[in-house]
Write an enzyme that holds these catalytic residues in place. Sequence first.
Site, mmCIF file in Angstrom:
data_model
loop_
_atom_site.group_PDB
_atom_site.id
_atom_site.type_symbol
_atom_site.label_atom_id
_atom_site.label_comp_id
_atom_site.label_asym_id
_atom_site.label_seq_id
_atom_site.Cartn_x
_atom_site.Cartn_y
_atom_site.Cartn_z
ATOM 1 N N THR A 151 64.156 33.624 2.591
ATOM 2 C CA THR A 151 64.026 32.355 2.998
ATOM 3 C C THR A 151 63.262 32.091 4.592
ATOM 4 O OG1 THR A 151 66.353 32.602 4.021
ATOM 5 C CG2 THR A 151 66.390 31.774 1.819
ATOM 6 N N LYS A 172 62.116 40.655 9.212
ATOM 7 C CA LYS A 172 62.298 39.482 8.229
ATOM 8 C C LYS A 172 63.760 39.295 8.373
ATOM 9 C CE LYS A 172 64.326 38.922 4.814
ATOM 10 N NZ LYS A 172 65.668 38.515 4.433
ATOM 11 N N VAL A 174 66.496 35.059 8.586
ATOM 12 C CA VAL A 174 66.618 33.709 8.940
ATOM 13 C C VAL A 174 68.305 33.559 8.874
ATOM 14 C CG1 VAL A 174 64.134 32.911 8.915
ATOM 15 C CG2 VAL A 174 65.661 33.016 6.962
ATOM 16 N N THR A 183 69.620 44.948 12.554
ATOM 17 C CA THR A 183 69.300 43.547 12.346
ATOM 18 C C THR A 183 68.704 43.634 10.875
ATOM 19 O OG1 THR A 183 68.225 41.779 12.877
ATOM 20 C CG2 THR A 183 67.077 43.661 13.257
ATOM 21 N N ASN A 385 71.308 27.056 2.067
ATOM 22 C CA ASN A 385 72.263 28.048 1.588
ATOM 23 C C ASN A 385 73.192 27.510 0.487
ATOM 24 O OD1 ASN A 385 72.183 30.664 3.244
ATOM 25 N ND2 ASN A 385 72.130 28.964 4.859
#
Length: 390
Positions: A151, A172, A174, A183, A385
């Site tokens: 996303t 990557k 978000v 992470t 979401n």
Amino acid sequence: MSHIHPAWPTGFAGYTGHGGLRDSGDDISVVVSDRPAVSAAMFTRSLFAGPAVTLSRTHAAGRRLRAVVTLAQNANVATGRQGEENAAEVAGRVAAVLGIPVGEVLIGSTGVIGRPLPMDTIRAHFDAAADRGPAAFTAGPLDVARAMMTTDTRPKTAERAVGGARLVGVAKGVGMLEPDMATMLAYVLTDAALSPAELDTALRAAVDRSFHCLSVDTDTSTSDTVAVIANGAAGPVDPGEFAAALADLCLDLTLQLARDGEGATKLLRVTVEHAADPAQARRVAKSVVNSPLVKTAVHGADPNWGRVLMAIGKNTDETSISPDKVTVRFGTTEVYPDEPGPGTLADLTAAMRKDEVDIVVGLGLGQAAATVYGCDLSAGYIRVNADYTT
């Protein structure tokens, strides 16, 4: 500064292609060193860590990773024994294409949880890649970062130099961002020559100052992975200088991730200073950056300092914190305990309309400090979401 189109460090090459994980666009990527390398890696501590993480933990333990394959749009999590077998097969196929031991391949998988990988299309994809051989490896860091996206609205890359060597990072992520041990997905490739121990020490220090300090929504991913691979092609570098460059690169990627948080319109930076110790400073800062009420106030450019006090006050285990010692600033303007006047309030509102918002909390307890990074909370986050799998 990040470079918008960095090239790989000496000895590295990249590949991207469409393997049927999403409807269109590249969704499989590989980065490989043309020579043996040393590595360090950190992973999520989620109890639902996916097969990509459990397999990669085993491979990473050898500290000799040489290649990374990433599957986008499918996390391959909660898929049982078949998911484990599929992850192992993907790693094995990549190793066969590259002609390296499977134990030197790290696999990342990111996206929807609970769906099996489309192995028929993935197998066909790697068969075709094998037929093309080295000619298939023409993708640069920006291509790989783009192929890793789910996303995300934009690819994330960064580069640094130290001595005669370079470091290039791709990342990557978000949403589902509240890292525990790492992470989302972030890989750093370097042609510096270091020992595995030096690399591991540098990575852990860098993560502690960057990715550990990032949060978008308090949710920890099942697939979080960060790794650094060093092939030594550029020769030795000073370990201390390398560690500083790696930390700076990781912070660069962290800020890019925060700015691209799902639905985000602003970067939110929260600093807690004069804490009793660094752990206390980070805990309190995280409680502020993660507060939905603080995040929505930032989105609306509303300097509602009462919400910051609320977020500090809910740390009920921090019994050393006393309201009469606490200060709060929005940017450089103190809002508590000295409440700003009407004119200053207008200036604060204008400052909070900017792309970056700083909140600074003083605890009056000691000399420790910590800064964490996040973003505002908008209706866009809910929309992304709410519709994610449908």
